[in-house]
Design a protein around this motif. Structure first.
Motif, short mmCIF file in Angstrom:
data_model
loop_
_atom_site.label_atom_id
_atom_site.label_comp_id
_atom_site.label_asym_id
_atom_site.label_seq_id
_atom_site.Cartn_x
_atom_site.Cartn_y
_atom_site.Cartn_z
N UNK A 60 33.10 -25.91 13.97
CA UNK A 60 32.71 -24.60 14.50
C UNK A 60 33.23 -24.44 15.92
N UNK A 61 33.93 -23.36 16.15
CA UNK A 61 34.43 -23.07 17.50
C UNK A 61 33.91 -21.70 17.92
N UNK A 62 33.65 -21.59 19.19
CA UNK A 62 33.15 -20.31 19.71
C UNK A 62 34.29 -19.30 19.74
N UNK A 63 34.08 -18.19 19.05
CA UNK A 63 35.13 -17.17 19.02
C UNK A 63 34.68 -15.82 19.54
N UNK A 64 33.40 -15.74 19.95
CA UNK A 64 32.92 -14.45 20.47
C UNK A 64 31.67 -14.68 21.31
N UNK A 65 31.56 -13.95 22.39
CA UNK A 65 30.38 -14.00 23.24
C UNK A 65 29.86 -12.58 23.42
N UNK A 66 28.59 -12.37 23.10
CA UNK A 66 27.94 -11.07 23.28
C UNK A 66 27.04 -11.14 24.52
N UNK A 67 27.22 -10.21 25.40
CA UNK A 67 26.39 -10.15 26.61
C UNK A 67 25.18 -9.25 26.30
N UNK A 68 24.02 -9.87 26.19
CA UNK A 68 22.81 -9.16 25.78
C UNK A 68 22.05 -8.56 26.96
N UNK A 69 22.00 -9.28 28.08
CA UNK A 69 21.16 -8.83 29.18
C UNK A 69 21.71 -9.36 30.49
N UNK A 70 21.81 -8.48 31.49
CA UNK A 70 22.24 -8.88 32.82
C UNK A 70 21.20 -8.41 33.83
N UNK A 71 20.80 -9.33 34.70
CA UNK A 71 19.83 -8.99 35.74
C UNK A 71 20.38 -9.45 37.08
N UNK A 72 19.99 -8.72 38.12
CA UNK A 72 20.41 -9.06 39.48
C UNK A 72 19.17 -9.03 40.37
N UNK A 73 18.96 -10.11 41.12
CA UNK A 73 17.89 -10.19 42.11
C UNK A 73 18.49 -10.39 43.49
N UNK A 74 17.71 -10.03 44.50
CA UNK A 74 18.09 -10.30 45.89
C UNK A 74 16.98 -11.15 46.51
N UNK A 75 17.34 -12.33 47.00
CA UNK A 75 16.39 -13.22 47.67
C UNK A 75 16.62 -13.13 49.17
N UNK A 76 15.56 -12.83 49.91
CA UNK A 76 15.65 -12.61 51.35
C UNK A 76 14.64 -13.51 52.05
N UNK A 77 15.06 -14.16 53.12
CA UNK A 77 14.16 -14.92 53.98
C UNK A 77 13.97 -14.16 55.28
N UNK A 78 12.73 -13.74 55.53
CA UNK A 78 12.40 -12.97 56.73
C UNK A 78 11.79 -13.91 57.76
N UNK A 79 12.32 -13.89 58.99
CA UNK A 79 11.87 -14.80 60.03
C UNK A 79 11.13 -14.10 61.16
N UNK A 80 11.22 -12.80 61.21
CA UNK A 80 10.56 -12.03 62.27
C UNK A 80 9.53 -11.11 61.62
N UNK A 81 8.25 -11.38 61.88
CA UNK A 81 7.19 -10.67 61.19
C UNK A 81 6.53 -9.65 62.10
#
Length: 255
Positions: A60-81
């Motif tokens: 068995x060889x991979x012959x197709x890839x289906x993209x089901x779900x894409x998510x994007x997050x933003x991680x932020x480090x805040x130093x001045x409160x």
């Protein structure tokens, strides 16, 4: 055989600030404000895929890839409160409380600390509920004026009228203007973020990122006592803005 030109490598080391804005009904930013000192901004992309494998060849060889779900997050480090950005990170708001005078009745517990309704108090007078007995600071009780609390002393042996458990006390005091954070009052709001920075590895050329539609979410952890200067890590979820070709974010870089 053709030889392709090798592209000039692009090096990046960013510095800058992060801005936040409410969104108008048409999705455009209402006006940005600086979120405070930020030491890190990471864009985290995740792709959920379904792989198809051909079994015609025996192995068995991979012959197709289906993209089901894409998510994007933003991680932020805040130093001045600040009060405002802590409230924002807790998905809440800020309530301004004008100074005034309070008359509060409590049931005394000897040895216990009773919290007042306000901080930064002054002119504290403690009497019996009917006002017939005036208790003495230091002998009957101690006040933490800045924190807004009263401690009923365990040892009141030199006091003329000791406070006993269950005694009704009338606490009269003044308090100054103060600010209160009300968390989790705006959990569903969607905002826009903007990174205005520069690339220190490329002659400080400007770099701008616009995150069009960001779920505000909530702050997952805030260290009230940690032994070092507090920082806050935010994990924000980007929502696809279907009115744009680059649905999650757009980047503009010079050079």
């Amino acid at each position: 055989m053709s030889i392709r030109e090798i592209a000039t490598p692009y090096r990046y080391a960013g510095q800058g600030r992060v801005l936040v804005s409410d969104r108008l009904a048409d999705g455009t930013p209402a006006g940005f404000f600086d979120i405070g000192g930020v030491s890190k901004v990471d864009i985290i992309c995740q792709d959920t895929i379904l792989e198809h494998f051909s079994s015609v060849t025996g192995a068995a060889v991979r012959d197709k890839v289906f993209h089901l779900k894409r998510t994007v997050n933003v991680a932020i480090t805040v130093t001045q409160l600040s009060i405002s950005n802590i409230a924002w990170m807790f998905s809440g708001g800020v309530v301004d409380i004008p100074g005034g005078v309070s008359n509060t009745v409590i049931s005394a517990k000897v040895g216990a600390i009773h919290a007042l309704d306000y901080v930064n108090v002054s002119s504290v007078v403690v009497t019996s509920a009917d006002g017939s007995i005036i208790y003495v600071e230091g002998l009957n009780y101690t006040i933490n004026a800045e924190a807004g609390s009263i401690h009923i002393n365990e040892d009141q042996s030199v006091a003329v009228d000791p406070i006993i458990d269950g005694a009704a006390l009338l606490l009269s005091f003044s308090y100054t203007n103060q600010t209160e954070i009300s968390p989790f009052t705006d959990n569903d709001s969607v905002v826009s973020l903007r990174f205005e920075g520069l690339n220190t590895a490329a002659e400080d050329k400007p770099v701008v990122l616009n995150f069009y539609k960001v779920s505000r979410g909530i702050l997952k952890k805030f260290s009230v006592l940690s032994g070092h200067a507090a920082t806050v890590d935010l994990d924000l979820q980007l929502i696809a803005d279907q009115t744009r070709n680059n649905a999650f974010f757009g980047e503009t870089a010079v050079g």
